[in-house]
Design a protein around this motif. Sequence first.
Motif, short mmCIF file in Angstrom:
data_model
loop_
_atom_site.label_atom_id
_atom_site.label_comp_id
_atom_site.label_asym_id
_atom_site.label_seq_id
_atom_site.Cartn_x
_atom_site.Cartn_y
_atom_site.Cartn_z
N LEU A 81 0.94 -1.32 -0.01
CA LEU A 81 -0.02 0.07 -0.02
C LEU A 81 0.90 1.15 0.30
N GLU A 85 1.41 3.78 -3.34
CA GLU A 85 0.87 5.17 -3.34
C GLU A 85 1.90 6.00 -3.43
N LYS A 105 -9.30 -4.88 3.96
CA LYS A 105 -9.34 -3.71 4.36
C LYS A 105 -8.48 -2.74 3.81
N THR A 106 -7.07 -2.96 3.67
CA THR A 106 -6.17 -2.17 3.14
C THR A 106 -6.04 -2.35 1.47
N LYS A 108 -8.64 -2.45 -0.25
CA LYS A 108 -9.60 -1.53 -0.92
C LYS A 108 -8.88 -0.28 -1.04
N LYS A 109 -7.99 0.05 -0.11
CA LYS A 109 -7.23 1.41 -0.46
C LYS A 109 -6.31 1.29 -1.67
#
Length: 326
Positions: A81, A85, A105-106, A108-109
């Motif tokens: 992640l 980014e 959850k991460t 999805k980011k």
Amino acid sequence: MKKIRLGIVGCGIAARTLHFPALKELSHLFEITAVTSRTRAHAEEFARMSGNPVVFDSYEELLDSGLVDAVDLAVPVDLNLPFIERALQKGVHVICEKPISTDVKTGKKIVALSRNSNKVVYIAENFRHASVFWKAKELIEAGKIGEVVYTSWQIWVGMDESNEYVRTDWRKEPKHVGGFLSDGGVHHAAALRLIFGEVEWVSAVAEDLSPHLGGMDFLSTLFEFENGIVGNYTVSYSLKGEDEFEVVGTKGKMFIFWDKIVLNDDVVAVPQEDSYQREFEDFYHVIVTGKPNNLGNPEEALKDLAFIEACVKSNGEKTFISEFLL
């Protein structure tokens, strides 16, 4: 043909033994121009075998160098992640080793980052490029075994403490859900979804059988696809045995191997191809020609992980995949 200037980030097992041999065959498409790794000696070793690209002490320096159009991330899963980014912030395309992230959850980011960027985020799931799974899908859709009713996939990896993956620090104390169950399991989820479609629900039991493997290493599942096909997927990373991938239909059955499919009494040979080479080729065309990113789509990788996370957290209860993707 335009070459993509590629930076290698992380010079561990995947980069050395899986990615580099494929990239070596694709030197007309990619030029490795920069490399970095947590241990500089590993980066320097990789540089010597890959044409002596510039070695950087940090990922940030590599991104700021202006030497790369894209990066190949082969780093511990929990770094996916933040590293994706940073690359997008610098206007750099990304191909990143699976699983997409430590948990849904991460993950999805990462999907959100990809949607909001004009740069490519490609999750490198090589099972989506394996010819045998596409051939199995083709034969099933052609009705060669009638209507599919059931599939069973049993996988016995049999790792011990001598295995180089087992000795990897970040796998010894995994931050990714289920440890090896998601590290390897997303491969199997990708193949199952490619052939049969989306999974609706799963009921599973996960166990930690080996003291030498980080996290859980045994999983047995019962599940149902949205189209009604019932499946069983059992995998052990510590126990040894004979793998078997069976598909049962109303007019016969098939067994899937890496180089062939046994279809009732017939054997259908499937030529072996380097699935890593195929995924890098696809990544290239997604960037250069604007080909749709279907096979490296982060949303597909997220669904692979959602299947495994649902299995790990099921505790034997019927668990719907959609609950993890909301």
